[in-house]
Design a protein around this motif. Structure first.
Motif, PDB file in Angstrom:
ATOM      1  N   ALA A   1      -6.166   8.414 -15.465  1.00 28.13           N
ATOM      2  CA  ALA A   1      -6.331   7.107 -16.099  1.00 28.13           C
ATOM      3  C   ALA A   1      -7.429   6.300 -15.407  1.00 28.13           C
ATOM      4  CB  ALA A   1      -5.003   6.345 -16.072  1.00 28.13           C
ATOM      5  N   GLU A   2      -7.494   6.373 -14.069  1.00 27.72           N
ATOM      6  CA  GLU A   2      -8.537   5.660 -13.339  1.00 27.72           C
ATOM      7  C   GLU A   2      -9.918   6.165 -13.742  1.00 27.72           C
ATOM      8  OE1 GLU A   2     -11.523   4.827 -10.336  1.00 27.72           O
ATOM      9  OE2 GLU A   2     -10.778   6.818 -10.886  1.00 27.72           O
ATOM     10  N   ALA A   3     -10.042   7.474 -13.900  1.00 24.75           N
ATOM     11  CA  ALA A   3     -11.339   8.046 -14.281  1.00 24.75           C
ATOM     12  C   ALA A   3     -11.746   7.586 -15.673  1.00 24.75           C
ATOM     13  CB  ALA A   3     -11.272   9.573 -14.208  1.00 24.75           C
ATOM     14  N   ALA A   4     -10.787   7.548 -16.604  1.00 27.09           N
ATOM     15  CA  ALA A   4     -11.090   7.084 -17.958  1.00 27.09           C
ATOM     16  C   ALA A   4     -11.508   5.612 -17.943  1.00 27.09           C
ATOM     17  CB  ALA A   4      -9.885   7.289 -18.871  1.00 27.09           C
ATOM     18  N   GLY A   5     -10.762   4.790 -17.212  1.00 29.56           N
ATOM     19  CA  GLY A   5     -11.117   3.381 -17.129  1.00 29.56           C
ATOM     20  C   GLY A   5     -12.459   3.171 -16.447  1.00 29.56           C
ATOM     21  N   ARG A   6     -12.728   3.955 -15.395  1.00 28.52           N
ATOM     22  CA  ARG A   6     -14.003   3.823 -14.672  1.00 28.52           C
ATOM     23  C   ARG A   6     -15.187   4.169 -15.566  1.00 28.52           C
ATOM     24  NH1 ARG A   6     -15.735   7.702 -10.806  1.00 28.52           N
ATOM     25  NH2 ARG A   6     -13.564   8.375 -10.649  1.00 28.52           N
ATOM     26  N   TRP A   7     -15.042   5.175 -16.411  1.00 26.48           N
ATOM     27  CA  TRP A   7     -16.118   5.523 -17.336  1.00 26.48           C
ATOM     28  C   TRP A   7     -16.437   4.336 -18.249  1.00 26.48           C
ATOM     29  CZ3 TRP A   7     -19.991   8.624 -18.733  1.00 26.48           C
ATOM     30  CH2 TRP A   7     -20.466   8.519 -20.045  1.00 26.48           C
ATOM     31  N   HIS A   8     -15.414   3.735 -18.839  1.00 32.02           N
ATOM     32  CA  HIS A   8     -15.625   2.606 -19.746  1.00 32.02           C
ATOM     33  C   HIS A   8     -16.334   1.450 -19.048  1.00 32.02           C
ATOM     34  CE1 HIS A   8     -13.181   3.325 -23.558  1.00 32.02           C
ATOM     35  NE2 HIS A   8     -12.941   4.411 -22.849  1.00 32.02           N
ATOM     36  N   LEU A   9     -15.902   1.123 -17.836  1.00 32.70           N
ATOM     37  CA  LEU A   9     -16.456  -0.043 -17.148  1.00 32.70           C
ATOM     38  C   LEU A   9     -17.824   0.234 -16.535  1.00 32.70           C
ATOM     39  CD1 LEU A   9     -13.295  -1.496 -15.356  1.00 32.70           C
ATOM     40  CD2 LEU A   9     -14.258  -2.118 -17.575  1.00 32.70           C
ATOM     41  N   ALA A  10     -18.021   1.417 -15.982  1.00 30.58           N
ATOM     42  CA  ALA A  10     -19.278   1.726 -15.302  1.00 30.58           C
ATOM     43  C   ALA A  10     -20.434   1.890 -16.268  1.00 30.58           C
ATOM     44  CB  ALA A  10     -19.126   2.992 -14.460  1.00 30.58           C
ATOM     45  N   THR A  11     -20.150   2.440 -17.448  1.00 33.90           N
ATOM     46  CA  THR A  11     -21.226   2.738 -18.391  1.00 33.90           C
ATOM     47  C   THR A  11     -21.339   1.728 -19.522  1.00 33.90           C
ATOM     48  OG1 THR A  11     -19.839   4.103 -19.834  1.00 33.90           O
ATOM     49  CG2 THR A  11     -20.891   5.204 -17.953  1.00 33.90           C
ATOM     50  N   GLY A  12     -20.264   0.987 -19.779  1.00 31.08           N
ATOM     51  CA  GLY A  12     -20.253   0.106 -20.941  1.00 31.08           C
ATOM     52  C   GLY A  12     -20.041   0.853 -22.238  1.00 31.08           C
ATOM     53  N   ARG A  13     -19.854   2.161 -22.168  1.00 27.51           N
ATOM     54  CA  ARG A  13     -19.658   3.004 -23.360  1.00 27.51           C
ATOM     55  C   ARG A  13     -18.209   3.456 -23.426  1.00 27.51           C
ATOM     56  NH1 ARG A  13     -23.840   7.550 -22.039  1.00 27.51           N
ATOM     57  NH2 ARG A  13     -23.125   8.432 -24.012  1.00 27.51           N
ATOM     58  N   THR A  14     -17.770   3.815 -24.605  1.00 29.83           N
ATOM     59  CA  THR A  14     -16.396   4.275 -24.767  1.00 29.83           C
ATOM     60  C   THR A  14     -16.284   5.756 -24.413  1.00 29.83           C
ATOM     61  OG1 THR A  14     -16.691   4.892 -27.089  1.00 29.83           O
ATOM     62  CG2 THR A  14     -16.020   2.604 -26.624  1.00 29.83           C
ATOM     63  N   LEU A  15     -15.063   6.200 -24.226  1.00 23.61           N
ATOM     64  CA  LEU A  15     -14.854   7.597 -23.846  1.00 23.61           C
ATOM     65  C   LEU A  15     -15.285   8.542 -24.950  1.00 23.61           C
ATOM     66  CD1 LEU A  15     -13.857   9.586 -21.747  1.00 23.61           C
ATOM     67  CD2 LEU A  15     -11.527   9.275 -22.624  1.00 23.61           C
ATOM     68  N   PHE A  16     -15.042   8.184 -26.194  1.00 21.57           N
ATOM     69  CA  PHE A  16     -15.482   9.080 -27.259  1.00 21.57           C
ATOM     70  C   PHE A  16     -16.997   9.187 -27.290  1.00 21.57           C
ATOM     71  CE2 PHE A  16     -16.748  10.560 -31.366  1.00 21.57           C
ATOM     72  CZ  PHE A  16     -15.917  11.651 -31.529  1.00 21.57           C
ATOM     73  N   ASP A  17     -17.689   8.112 -26.984  1.00 24.61           N
ATOM     74  CA  ASP A  17     -19.140   8.178 -26.919  1.00 24.61           C
ATOM     75  C   ASP A  17     -19.569   9.137 -25.812  1.00 24.61           C
ATOM     76  OD1 ASP A  17     -21.570   6.859 -28.132  1.00 24.61           O
ATOM     77  OD2 ASP A  17     -21.982   6.518 -26.011  1.00 24.61           O
ATOM     78  N   GLY A  18     -18.846   9.129 -24.699  1.00 25.65           N
ATOM     79  CA  GLY A  18     -19.126  10.089 -23.637  1.00 25.65           C
ATOM     80  C   GLY A  18     -18.856  11.513 -24.073  1.00 25.65           C
ATOM     81  N   TRP A  19     -17.723  11.720 -24.738  1.00 26.88           N
ATOM     82  CA  TRP A  19     -17.418  13.067 -25.247  1.00 26.88           C
ATOM     83  C   TRP A  19     -18.518  13.553 -26.186  1.00 26.88           C
ATOM     84  CZ3 TRP A  19     -11.636  11.828 -26.653  1.00 26.88           C
ATOM     85  CH2 TRP A  19     -10.854  11.946 -25.501  1.00 26.88           C
ATOM     86  N   ALA A  20     -18.946  12.678 -27.079  1.00 31.49           N
ATOM     87  CA  ALA A  20     -19.958  13.075 -28.065  1.00 31.49           C
ATOM     88  C   ALA A  20     -21.251  13.514 -27.385  1.00 31.49           C
ATOM     89  CB  ALA A  20     -20.227  11.922 -29.029  1.00 31.49           C
ATOM     90  N   SER A  21     -21.552  12.961 -26.218  1.00 24.48           N
ATOM     91  CA  SER A  21     -22.775  13.334 -25.509  1.00 24.48           C
ATOM     92  C   SER A  21     -22.691  14.743 -24.914  1.00 24.48           C
ATOM     93  CB  SER A  21     -23.055  12.326 -24.389  1.00 24.48           C
ATOM     94  OG  SER A  21     -22.153  12.484 -23.305  1.00 24.48           O
ATOM     95  N   LEU A  22     -21.480  15.323 -24.861  1.00 21.78           N
ATOM     96  CA  LEU A  22     -21.306  16.663 -24.299  1.00 21.78           C
ATOM     97  C   LEU A  22     -21.482  17.765 -25.339  1.00 21.78           C
ATOM     98  CD1 LEU A  22     -18.189  16.016 -22.024  1.00 21.78           C
ATOM     99  CD2 LEU A  22     -20.605  15.959 -21.387  1.00 21.78           C
ATOM    100  N   GLY A  23     -21.558  17.388 -26.607  1.00 25.95           N
ATOM    101  CA  GLY A  23     -21.738  18.397 -27.648  1.00 25.95           C
ATOM    102  C   GLY A  23     -20.766  18.191 -28.800  1.00 25.95           C
ATOM    103  N   ARG A  24     -21.070  18.809 -29.923  1.00 27.15           N
ATOM    104  CA  ARG A  24     -20.261  18.599 -31.123  1.00 27.15           C
ATOM    105  C   ARG A  24     -18.877  19.228 -31.015  1.00 27.15           C
ATOM    106  NH1 ARG A  24     -23.623  19.114 -36.620  1.00 27.15           N
ATOM    107  NH2 ARG A  24     -21.775  17.940 -37.253  1.00 27.15           N
TER     108      ARG A  24
END
Length: 445
Positions: free
Chosen positions: A79-102
């Motif tokens: 949960a900390e890692a998920a929250g850190r991604w949102h706050l550190a990047t300003g992007r949502t987790l799904f946006d991060g997933w999408a950057s890894l490939g379809r």
């Protein structure tokens, strides 16, 4: 949980300029900000988690107390890692997933469609069981289940995050009082409980897998990924909220730990000492209410059933809200609107969107068919496989995202975070393989 050091005040941590993420002045960590952690704790601890811990206590006494606590620590890291991604990047987790490939998109779509269909029926039934036990002559279990689903639908449809959080906090208060009261009522042997903190395996067949199952079963699946969305919905959209988020996350899993340890005490003292067995699944909690009534009277049994309802219904409305937010974010990304950011979630526009409400309807109405016709065999197998695969997917993708240039340098994983996420990934991978192996594939085709 991450062993990172935040940037100095005023230093931007974003990889780009996103609204709401350009002023990451650190906020002072304060209890008054706590909220998303309470929501994720309430949603993640369902009736199934409590009965699994209860059965562990009834079978092994206090032997696996350490495993229940370890499960909380593992989920803290996710949960900390998920929250850190949102706050550190300003992007949502799904946006991060999408950057890894379809492939991430296809997995997510398959998961939320199949999982949501089956989970909707399970959540409604779980919420209905204590109501039918409290009011046995009012109506049939299926109609109680439909009523719970519709109430959840209406509540989430017409209320935004702020109201949702307040209601969840109130229900968590009920859960907390009930579970702690029961733990005290059964008079735990504290010496044996402290001995249960030593990492010892039960002396029985498949003890390793059973222990791993208890560790992995404490406190949520997709709700861990939804945590970052609730962080944004609270209005936390930049790295300045990092300390607040970490305190909030620890409160979440401290609360979860209280729930599961209390139920393990009940199982160890009330069931293990008397050699009483209960059924797995939500019906085991109904059986427990009968045992409590025989031992302590009808008032204690009624009090427990109220707590049972609070536990089940928070999971229902938590999923109705959190996973619908994630689905709305997926649709926005799929429609080609560019990066999907935490500020979009914070603005409340996701909660007013058609995709959000469409997924709410998907969680509510199609599953009603399952309440009357039973659950299709092949669908249940797919549900089990996709559910088992989600946490390895979450741990693996968070490792990837938080160790790459997608995350600003100051907020990337350190050795502790990497170690915990690797441990979580391996744990859930083992449980995933076991779940897939145990499926009756010969009857599937």
């Amino acid at each position: 949980m991450a062993d990172t050091t935040g940037p100095p005040t005023g230093h931007s941590t974003t990889t780009g300029t996103t609204p709401g993420n350009d002023d990451p002045a650190p906020r002072k960590s304060s209890w008054k900000h706590i909220g998303p952690g309470i929501v994720v704790a309430a949603t993640g601890v369902g009736a199934g988690d409590l009965v699994a811990t209860l059965i562990a206590g009834s079978n092994f006494g206090y032997t696996l107390l350490w495993a229940a606590i370890a499960g909380c620590l593992v989920k803290i890291s996710l949960a900390e890692a998920a929250g850190r991604w949102h706050l550190a990047t300003g992007r949502t987790l799904f946006d991060g997933w999408a950057s890894l490939g379809r492939w991430t998109t296809w997995f997510f779509v398959a998961y939320v469609v199949v999982w949501g269909f089956v989970y909707g029926a399970a959540a409604m039934s779980s919420s209905a069981l204590p109501l039918q036990a409290l009011f046995p002559h009012v109506m049939d279990l299926r109609w109680w289940a439909i009523a719970c689903g519709l109430v959840g639908l209406v509540f989430v449809w017409f209320n935004k995050y702020a109201v949702f959080e307040k209601v969840m906090t109130a229900l968590v208060g009920v859960m907390f009082v009930v579970t702690v009261y029961l733990a005290i009522r059964v008079t735990p042997h504290l010496g044996e409980a402290f001995a249960g903190l030593l990492p010892v395996l039960p002396d029985e067949k498949d003890s390793v897998l059973n222990t791993l199952g208890l560790i992995g079963g404490v406190g949520g699946t997709i709700t861990l990924a939804a945590y970052g969305y609730w962080v944004n919905a609270k209005g936390w959209t930049n790295a300045g909220w990092m300390k607040v988020m970490r305190l909030d996350n620890r409160v979440a899993y401290l609360t979860t730990g209280v729930f599961v340890v209390a139920m393990l005490f009940v199982g160890a003292e009330l069931l293990h000492s008397a050699n009483v067995a209960i059924a797995s699944g939500d019906k085991g909690l109904v059986q427990l209410s009968d045992i409590l009534e025989a031992r302590y009277g009808s008032a204690t049994a009624t009090f427990f059933l109220i707590g049972f309802f609070a536990t089940s219904f928070t999971s229902l409305i938590g999923v109705w809200h959190g996973v619908s937010l994630m689905f709305a974010d997926f649709v926005a990304r799929y429609r080609g609107r560019g990066e999907t950011t935490g500020t979009h979630v914070a603005s409340g526009e996701r909660e007013r969107s058609r995709p959000f409400r469409a997924y709410l309807l998907w969680l509510t109405f199609p599953p009603i068919v399952l309440l009357f016709q039973g659950q299709p065999f092949r669908l249940i197998i797919l549900y089990g496989v996709l559910g088992a695969a989600f946490l390895p997917f979450l741990a693996g993708t968070l490792l990837w995202l938080l160790n790459s240039s997608r995350t600003p340098g100051p907020w990337r994983n350190g050795p502790l975070s990497n170690g915990m996420l690797v441990l979580a990934g391996l744990l859930f991978l083992v449980l995933c393989v076991k779940q897939i192996w145990d499926q009756p594939w010969g009857d599937f085709f």
